[in-house]
Design an enzyme around this catalytic site. Structure first.
Site: not given
Ligand code: IMP
Length: 452
Positions: A13, A16, A40-41, A249
């Site tokens: 977040d 990017k 989420g962008h 991420q």
């Molecule tokens: P997953 O990717 O849904 O399996 O989540 C694994 C971890 O990554 C969790 O702590 C999520 O909150 C975090 N996470 C996944 N995608 C994002 C993102 O785009 N931004 C921030 N945290 C993320």
């Protein structure tokens, strides 16, 4: 400068999407190489807000191919709804290309993600529950369904059948366990008859026939976008055009190098752009890291500089730190330079961009973590590889003067208050990478280019 990777330098977040959107102006093509709709962008263009989860930020540049690479996991329902949403708003999406080798997030992945988190209880990771982990797990198990499978009903059905069977078993066990736990906790009354039958009924989303039919129809709709995207990258790079590899991420959520197990299930670091897009390391010329002027994290896991006070609240509110994907409040804290230096080296960043500097106005003094101290009192200058040490590491801060001015209208380095410039200089010197771009507000024009 053909290959530029954009990576998150913290826990995600960082903004990017906005940086990708800006750099995309000079690129020939934009490629996402990992993750899925857990991302989420948000991009604000002429006051209009666009939120994407799966489609690369480059989609708004309709004259350039915008690619979902093989390393991405694709939920076709989400993809189609994002495409529909964009079309409704008049965005031409004909430039989207999806790798035939990308893996599909199937309905059972989403169910398993949620069930797995519930089973972990207090130990849960706080995933986005989008099915990311189970999908990558199936990919590694060679039980995955790929985008190209959507185009052949017979293969699709066979593969779904093979993948489905162990999932149904796992979900059944989880549901029995859940019921037992609920009973033990006294949360479940005696459900009888119809109510219990409904609970025990197989989830209609897990019916082989329905799932196959549904996915065949997704295939029909996505077919014009399906392509050999690695080849598209090569053609672009070999023709001397710039390809932007858009990370999702971030470094500290990397499956191998992040704060495992509190990570995502892919590799967001720059090195993964090669695997996830199908190019070689020597195709990458630059790596741009994106960090917020402070730090945030969604979900569970260590976060040494986390603030649970008024300053953290200020960051949350002023920075609108609510997850784009799940709406959860993000945890907020000071800039962590020990972690940032680790991210710089891991990705071998050539440039940094610092976003949301405007959020820090009105806070003073500003603190940045420059080392940690272990529980035993040892000084830690580097990011600890051992999880127990990281979990109990206490940050030690350098204090820098804050600034009160509203900087959202600053457009050049000299417009920034001296304290803001000193803050940026401190960061750049500490991690030894030039800061090229600074964000001072959500709009795409609200940036300050530094030096070059
Ligand atoms: P997953 O990717 O849904 O399996 O989540 C694994 C971890 O990554 C969790 O702590 C999520 O909150 C975090 N996470 C996944 N995608 C994002 C993102 O785009 N931004 C921030 N945290 C993320």
């Amino acid at each position: 400068m053909p290959g530029i990777v954009i990576v998150g330098a913290q826990w995600g977040d960082e903004g990017k999407g906005k940086i990708t959107d800006l750099l995309a102006e000079r690129a020939g093509m934009i490629v996402r190489f990992q993750g899925g709709n857990n991302a989420g962008h948000t991009i604000v263009r002429d006051g209009e807000e666009f939120k994407f989860h799966l489609i690369p930020s480059g989609i708004l540049h309709s004259d350039k191919p915008c690619v979902i690479g093989n390393g991405v996991v694709v939920d076709p329902r989400i993809l189609l709804s994002e495409l529909d949403g964009l079309r409704r708003r008049g965005v031409d999406t004909g430039n989207l290309r999806i790798s035939a080798n990308a893996h599909l997030i199937m309905p059972y992945h989403v169910l398993l993600d949620t069930a797995g988190e519930m089973k972990l209880g207090k130990l849960s990771i706080g995933t986005t529950r989008r099915g990311i982990g189970p999908c990558y797990a199936d990919k590694a198990l060679r039980l995955g369904i790929r985008v190209q499978d959507l185009l052949d009903e017979k293969i699709l059905r066979t593969k779904i059948r093979a993948a489905l069977e162990p999932k149904q078993q796992a979900l059944r066990e989880l549901s029995v366990q859940r019921r037992k736990l609920r009973k033990e906790a006294g949360e479940e009354g005696d459900k009888e008859g119809l109510e219990q039958a409904i609970e025990d009924a197989p989830d209609p989303r897990l019916d082989l026939h329905t799932m196959t039919e549904e996915h065949v129809s997704y295939g029909h709709r996505l077919e014009p976008h399906i392509a050999d995207t690695a080849r598209l990258c090569w053609e672009m790079l070999d023709g001397g055009q710039t390809v932007l590899f858009e990370g999702a991420q971030a470094t500290l959520l990397d499956l191998d190098h992040g704060t495992y197990p509190f990570v995502t299930s892919s590799n967001p670091i720059a090195g993964a752009a090669c695997v996830g897009a199908g190019v070689g390391p020597t195709d990458i010329d630059e790596v741009w890291g994106v960090a917020k002027a402070y730090a945030t994290r969604v979900g569970a896991g260590p976060f040494p500089t986390e603030l649970e006070d008024a300053v953290g609240r200020h960051m949350l509110e002023r920075g609108h730190e609510y997850g784009t994907t799940t709406g959860r409040e993000r945890r907020c804290g000071w800039m962590d330079l020990v972690a940032l230096r680790y991210a710089v080296r891991l990705n071998r960043m050539s440039a940094l961009t610092i976003t949301k500097l405007d959020v820090l106005s009105g806070i003073g003094p500003l603190k940045v973590a420059v080392r940690y101290r272990s529980r035993e009192g040892a000084i830690l200058d580097t990011f600890p590889y051992h999880q127990s040490i990281l979990h109990s590491a206490a940050p030690e801060y350098e204090e820098l003067p804050g600034f009160d001015a509203d900087i959202s209208d600053c457009r050049s380095e000299s417009d920034l208050p001296p304290q803001a410039r000193a803050y940026l200089d401190f960061i750049a010197n500490f991690v030894d990478v030039p800061i090229r771009l600074v964000g001072v507000g959500p709009g795409r024009e609200q940036v300050v280019w530094l030096k070059d």
